[in-house]
Design a protein around this motif. Sequence first.
Motif, PDB file in Angstrom:
ATOM      1  N   GLU A  79      49.605 -13.130  31.148  1.00  0.00           N
ATOM      2  CA  GLU A  79      48.461 -12.332  31.612  1.00  0.00           C
ATOM      3  C   GLU A  79      48.484 -12.115  33.120  1.00  0.00           C
ATOM      4  N   ILE A  80      49.214 -12.959  33.842  1.00  0.00           N
ATOM      5  CA  ILE A  80      49.173 -12.921  35.307  1.00  0.00           C
ATOM      6  C   ILE A  80      49.553 -11.555  35.884  1.00  0.00           C
ATOM      7  N   PRO A  81      50.586 -10.853  35.369  1.00  0.00           N
ATOM      8  CA  PRO A  81      50.932  -9.546  35.955  1.00  0.00           C
ATOM      9  C   PRO A  81      49.826  -8.497  35.839  1.00  0.00           C
ATOM     10  N   PHE A  82      48.853  -8.721  34.969  1.00  0.00           N
ATOM     11  CA  PHE A  82      47.790  -7.729  34.758  1.00  0.00           C
ATOM     12  C   PHE A  82      46.479  -8.117  35.444  1.00  0.00           C
ATOM     13  N   MET A  83      46.507  -9.185  36.217  1.00  0.00           N
ATOM     14  CA  MET A  83      45.323  -9.631  36.944  1.00  0.00           C
ATOM     15  C   MET A  83      45.547  -9.377  38.427  1.00  0.00           C
ATOM     16  N   HIS A  84      44.626  -8.645  39.030  1.00  0.00           N
ATOM     17  CA  HIS A  84      44.809  -8.207  40.411  1.00  0.00           C
ATOM     18  C   HIS A  84      43.606  -8.587  41.261  1.00  0.00           C
ATOM     19  N   TYR A  85      43.864  -8.713  42.573  1.00  0.00           N
ATOM     20  CA  TYR A  85      42.808  -9.050  43.524  1.00  0.00           C
ATOM     21  C   TYR A  85      42.860  -8.042  44.667  1.00  0.00           C
ATOM     22  N   PRO A  86      42.314  -6.837  44.450  1.00  0.00           N
ATOM     23  CA  PRO A  86      42.406  -5.772  45.453  1.00  0.00           C
ATOM     24  C   PRO A  86      41.726  -6.170  46.763  1.00  0.00           C
ATOM     25  N   ASP A  87      42.266  -5.615  47.852  1.00  0.00           N
ATOM     26  CA  ASP A  87      41.675  -5.820  49.176  1.00  0.00           C
ATOM     27  C   ASP A  87      41.360  -4.443  49.754  1.00  0.00           C
ATOM     28  N   PRO A  88      40.204  -3.864  49.391  1.00  0.00           N
ATOM     29  CA  PRO A  88      39.888  -2.480  49.783  1.00  0.00           C
ATOM     30  C   PRO A  88      39.840  -2.294  51.296  1.00  0.00           C
ATOM     31  N   VAL A  89      40.195  -1.096  51.727  1.00  0.00           N
ATOM     32  CA  VAL A  89      40.135  -0.733  53.140  1.00  0.00           C
ATOM     33  C   VAL A  89      38.709  -0.330  53.518  1.00  0.00           C
ATOM     34  N   THR A  90      37.977   0.261  52.561  1.00  0.00           N
ATOM     35  CA  THR A  90      36.691   0.888  52.859  1.00  0.00           C
ATOM     36  C   THR A  90      35.483  -0.045  52.756  1.00  0.00           C
ATOM     37  N   PHE A  91      35.658  -1.219  52.201  1.00  0.00           N
ATOM     38  CA  PHE A  91      34.540  -2.163  52.100  1.00  0.00           C
ATOM     39  C   PHE A  91      35.085  -3.546  51.790  1.00  0.00           C
ATOM     40  N   SER A  92      34.199  -4.551  51.846  1.00  0.00           N
ATOM     41  CA  SER A  92      34.600  -5.923  51.550  1.00  0.00           C
ATOM     42  C   SER A  92      34.044  -6.333  50.188  1.00  0.00           C
ATOM     43  N   ARG A  93      34.871  -6.963  49.383  1.00  0.00           N
ATOM     44  CA  ARG A  93      34.416  -7.422  48.066  1.00  0.00           C
ATOM     45  C   ARG A  93      33.571  -8.692  48.168  1.00  0.00           C
ATOM     46  N   GLU A  94      33.576  -9.318  49.320  1.00  0.00           N
ATOM     47  CA  GLU A  94      32.745 -10.484  49.618  1.00  0.00           C
ATOM     48  C   GLU A  94      32.870 -11.559  48.534  1.00  0.00           C
ATOM     49  N   GLU A  95      31.748 -11.911  47.898  1.00  0.00           N
ATOM     50  CA  GLU A  95      31.783 -13.020  46.941  1.00  0.00           C
ATOM     51  C   GLU A  95      32.593 -12.694  45.682  1.00  0.00           C
ATOM     52  N   CYS A  96      32.936 -11.413  45.501  1.00  0.00           N
ATOM     53  CA  CYS A  96      33.721 -11.020  44.325  1.00  0.00           C
ATOM     54  C   CYS A  96      35.221 -10.937  44.634  1.00  0.00           C
ATOM     55  N   ALA A  97      35.612 -11.348  45.836  1.00  0.00           N
ATOM     56  CA  ALA A  97      37.005 -11.204  46.261  1.00  0.00           C
ATOM     57  C   ALA A  97      37.974 -11.905  45.314  1.00  0.00           C
ATOM     58  N   CYS A  98      37.538 -12.983  44.696  1.00  0.00           N
ATOM     59  CA  CYS A  98      38.428 -13.724  43.795  1.00  0.00           C
ATOM     60  C   CYS A  98      38.135 -13.437  42.321  1.00  0.00           C
ATOM     61  N   ASN A  99      37.366 -12.373  42.051  1.00  0.00           N
ATOM     62  CA  ASN A  99      37.187 -11.926  40.671  1.00  0.00           C
ATOM     63  C   ASN A  99      38.378 -11.029  40.303  1.00  0.00           C
ATOM     64  N   PRO A 100      39.164 -11.399  39.311  1.00  0.00           N
ATOM     65  CA  PRO A 100      40.333 -10.576  38.966  1.00  0.00           C
ATOM     66  C   PRO A 100      39.928  -9.218  38.409  1.00  0.00           C
ATOM     67  N   VAL A 101      40.736  -8.212  38.707  1.00  0.00           N
ATOM     68  CA  VAL A 101      40.499  -6.838  38.253  1.00  0.00           C
ATOM     69  C   VAL A 101      41.703  -6.393  37.427  1.00  0.00           C
ATOM     70  N   ARG A 102      41.442  -5.734  36.303  1.00  0.00           N
ATOM     71  CA  ARG A 102      42.514  -5.177  35.470  1.00  0.00           C
ATOM     72  C   ARG A 102      42.548  -3.664  35.657  1.00  0.00           C
ATOM     73  N   TYR A 103      43.760  -3.123  35.718  1.00  0.00           N
ATOM     74  CA  TYR A 103      43.958  -1.694  35.915  1.00  0.00           C
ATOM     75  C   TYR A 103      44.251  -1.032  34.564  1.00  0.00           C
ATOM     76  N   PHE A 104      43.676   0.153  34.360  1.00  0.00           N
ATOM     77  CA  PHE A 104      43.952   0.892  33.125  1.00  0.00           C
ATOM     78  C   PHE A 104      43.986   2.385  33.386  1.00  0.00           C
ATOM     79  N   ALA A 105      44.593   3.107  32.464  1.00  0.00           N
ATOM     80  CA  ALA A 105      44.595   4.575  32.490  1.00  0.00           C
ATOM     81  C   ALA A 105      44.430   5.061  31.057  1.00  0.00           C
ATOM     82  N   ILE A 106      43.499   6.018  30.869  1.00  0.00           N
ATOM     83  CA  ILE A 106      43.271   6.614  29.551  1.00  0.00           C
ATOM     84  C   ILE A 106      44.108   7.891  29.475  1.00  0.00           C
TER      85      ILE A 106
END
Length: 349
Positions: A79-106
């Motif tokens: 599962e590790i390759p599908f768990m991401h921790y984005p670091d946005p340029v436009t804002f800070s994820r703050e307390e959610c910085a370590c919440n993993p994000v999954r990417y998808f396309a329909i």
Amino acid sequence: MVEEAICNYFNKDKDILVVKAPKRSPLVLRTVVLLFSMVCGVYICLICLKQITTRSKIKLLNINVVNQPCQAPDIEESEIPFMHYPDPVTFSREECACNPVRYFAILSMQRSGSGWFETLLNSHVNVSSNGEIFSVRDRMINISSIVSTMDRVYNLDWFTSASKNSCSAAVGFKWMLNQGLMEHHNEIAKYFNRNGVSTIFLFRRNLLRRMISLVANSYDKDAKLLNGTHKSHVHSLFEANILAKYKPTLNSTLILPQLKQIEQTAAKAIEYFNSTRHIVLYYEDLINNRTKLEEVQEFLRLPYRELTSRQVKIHSGPLSKQVENWNEVEQALKGTSYESFLHSDYFQM
């Protein structure tokens, strides 16, 4: 007299024998004191250096702990390759910085239920599906612009009404097959695999229904039946009934090759992206079997929620009532592999 003389003699000798201790040299004392001071100074310096070194190590250790990448506990290695921790340029994820994000396309086709499906996904508090982002030509003009656009979306720097960026658990968009996807399928598949993007295929089983919806929607772009406004999707039965009044005429001569082409395109898309982590869905199955939505949430590793949509289906009646030249269409499809499209139906949304 003699005794007195003897005593005086000895007393005199006594005075003569008394010798005073010589005074120590001041140079020796100073040397001893200097050496003692130097030894004490060196010792104190060594103690101080040791304390400073210890403090520096503690500070470095603290920095290393802070800068360590986020790691979710008890995660399977696959599962590790599908768990991401984005670091946005436009804002800070703050307390959610370590919440993993999954990417998808329909990946879908126009008039295949992708708009409705996306509203279902976006009703989940942790999902951001950003719409048909490659409907704008400049974003799909070449592979560089395509990759640049996807990078912004997956880094959470893409803002739409669907964005729930800071604490999103899954982020993606929908992509029509005719929007540069098939032309650049090799590079895009590599991008998906390299960046851990999960693919959701969404098609219709009844391609005849899709064809009717496509022709009717194309007509409304010019006719604008809803008070001079074109709407591809509606949220009331009143609007749906107005749009459903139009009955398109299908080209009965071209209908067979067109259905075959659509079928082949969908099959080719699945083949092109078969190497990616994917799931294949059909619009009819989602309507008739709502447990399919549970499968989708499981696929994206989302906490289960009841998904809802305000969209109302436009063409919900029998097919024979929706086509102007139904008899010709029926005759063209009878005895072919597509004859089942004439009779298959499903429940209204």
